[in-house]
Design an enzyme around this catalytic site. Structure first.
Site, PDB file in Angstrom:
ATOM      1  N   GLY A  17       0.818  -1.206   0.000  1.00  0.00           N
ATOM      2  CA  GLY A  17       0.000   0.000   0.000  1.00  0.00           C
ATOM      3  C   GLY A  17       0.851   1.255   0.000  1.00  0.00           C
ATOM      4  O   GLY A  17       2.090   1.199   0.072  1.00  0.00           O
TER       5      GLY A  17
ATOM      6  N   LEU B 265       1.221   3.612   2.317  1.00  0.00           N
ATOM      7  CA  LEU B 265       2.006   3.759   3.540  1.00  0.00           C
ATOM      8  C   LEU B 265       3.126   2.743   3.581  1.00  0.00           C
ATOM      9  O   LEU B 265       4.265   3.065   3.950  1.00  0.00           O
ATOM     10  CB  LEU B 265       1.105   3.614   4.768  1.00  0.00           C
TER      11      LEU B 265
ATOM     12  N   ASP C   8      -0.734 -14.833   4.461  1.00  0.00           N
ATOM     13  CA  ASP C   8      -2.143 -14.540   4.715  1.00  0.00           C
ATOM     14  C   ASP C   8      -2.288 -14.320   6.214  1.00  0.00           C
ATOM     15  O   ASP C   8      -2.116 -15.254   7.000  1.00  0.00           O
ATOM     16  CB  ASP C   8      -2.998 -15.720   4.253  1.00  0.00           C
TER      17      ASP C   8
ATOM     18  N   ALA D 115      -1.389  -3.537   7.667  1.00  0.00           N
ATOM     19  CA  ALA D 115      -2.311  -4.308   6.835  1.00  0.00           C
ATOM     20  C   ALA D 115      -3.738  -4.212   7.364  1.00  0.00           C
ATOM     21  O   ALA D 115      -3.966  -4.207   8.575  1.00  0.00           O
ATOM     22  CB  ALA D 115      -1.873  -5.770   6.787  1.00  0.00           C
ATOM     23  N   TYR D 116      -4.685  -4.136   6.439  1.00  0.00           N
ATOM     24  CA  TYR D 116      -6.108  -4.158   6.805  1.00  0.00           C
ATOM     25  C   TYR D 116      -6.928  -4.411   5.553  1.00  0.00           C
ATOM     26  O   TYR D 116      -6.451  -4.216   4.423  1.00  0.00           O
ATOM     27  CB  TYR D 116      -6.542  -2.829   7.424  1.00  0.00           C
TER      28      TYR D 116
ATOM     29  N   ASP E 122      -8.700   6.191  13.089  1.00  0.00           N
ATOM     30  CA  ASP E 122      -9.728   6.993  13.766  1.00  0.00           C
ATOM     31  C   ASP E 122     -11.114   6.368  13.637  1.00  0.00           C
ATOM     32  O   ASP E 122     -12.065   6.825  14.273  1.00  0.00           O
ATOM     33  CB  ASP E 122      -9.728   8.430  13.255  1.00  0.00           C
TER      34      ASP E 122
ATOM     35  N   TYR F 243     -16.043  -1.895  10.334  1.00  0.00           N
ATOM     36  CA  TYR F 243     -14.596  -1.708  10.180  1.00  0.00           C
ATOM     37  C   TYR F 243     -14.000  -1.115  11.455  1.00  0.00           C
ATOM     38  O   TYR F 243     -12.952  -1.561  11.931  1.00  0.00           O
ATOM     39  CB  TYR F 243     -14.304  -0.806   8.987  1.00  0.00           C
TER      40      TYR F 243
ATOM     41  N   LYS G 134     -11.102  -2.719  13.888  1.00  0.00           N
ATOM     42  CA  LYS G 134      -9.885  -2.034  14.304  1.00  0.00           C
ATOM     43  C   LYS G 134      -9.798  -1.935  15.827  1.00  0.00           C
ATOM     44  O   LYS G 134      -8.707  -2.054  16.412  1.00  0.00           O
ATOM     45  CB  LYS G 134      -9.828  -0.637  13.682  1.00  0.00           C
TER      46      LYS G 134
END
Length: 258
Positions: A10, A12, A33, A56-57, A89, A111, A115
């Site tokens: 990604g 970032l 994975d 990762a997400y 956030d 989501y 998190k």
């Protein structure tokens, strides 16, 4: 420092890899994975990192976002690696507007709940880990919000965040990695702006026609979830050398490409 970046493909992750020095592995889903603890342990044993940054997400995949964070924390502890876990956030509902590091998660979306669960798992498994909550990440075309501006669409005036530049965020995460600090840290930009204002700032920076950026509202679109989430990064900024610039600063004409 041997650095393993999860979510390394990604925007970032690529910035972290660019800044991380000569001994960096930027790993994506093809390398391991995160839903599979055996694959995660195998990757960590193979790389033998001093530091793991978990960026990762998947917004629609609880197993990657929440369970995966637990698997990474377990692997970090078993290998003796330092862990910096990147959170969001999205763990807040927006009901209080401004949130500092002492505020407990109150998510308004699935989501956000994933998190928040990831944070709980990391803190339980690895109390020495850093949990770095951040906001909208702005960089080049590879970052999600910038790609959306270039593609066109509606941007909400009643959806407020504290965007951070990808280079500032990456520098802060690496600084926290070697700091010996632990626990929750807020790593977001200094300015609270609406998505609409942010889109106009990005369009101006990138030479697009600012007048084509379309304003809308979450309320008008019938959307629920967090609207006004302002991460207060004052306490974390006080211990960092890197300056977490606000969007009006890093997207100003004087800043060039940010």
């Amino acid at each position: 420092m041997r650095l393993l970046i999860l979510g390394g493909t990604g925007g970032l992750g690529r910035e972290l890899a660019r800044r991380g020095g000569p001994h960096v592995m930027a790993a994506g889903s093809r390398d391991a994975d995160l839903r599979d603890p055996v694959q995660v342990r195998s990757l960590v044993r193979r790389v033998r990192p001093d530091v793991i940054v978990n960026a990762a997400y998947r917004q629609d995949d609880w197993a990657v976002t929440a369970d995966g964070a637990a698997h990474v924390a377990l692997a970090a502890v078993s290998s003796g690696a330092r862990l910096v876990h990147v959170s969001s956030d999205a763990v807040f509902s927006g009901a209080s507007g401004r949130y500092d590091e002492s505020c407990p998660p109150v998510p308004a979306t699935m989501y956000g709940a994933a998190k928040a669960a990831a944070e709980t798992a990391v803190r339980a498994v690895d109390p020495g880990a850093v949990i770095a909550r951040t906001s909208l990440i702005v960089g080049g075309p590879q970052t999600v919000i910038v790609a959306r501006v270039h593609a066109g669409g509606v941007f909400f005036t009643d959806d407020v965040r504290c965007p951070v530049h990808v280079s500032d965020l990456a520098a802060a995460l690496l600084e926290l990695a070697v700091s010996g600090r632990a626990g929750v840290h807020h790593v977001a930009g200094a300015d609270a702006v609406s998505r609409y204002e942010l889109a106009r700032l990005i369009a101006g920076r990138d030479g697009l026609d600012v007048s084509t950026v379309t304003a809308g509202t979450r309320a008008g679109a019938g959307l629920t979830g967090a609207a006004d989430v302002r991460l207060d990064s004052t306490a974390t900024q006080a211990v960092l050398n890197v300056v977490l610039r606000g969007a009006r600063s890093f997207l100003s004409p004087a800043s060039g490409r940010g």
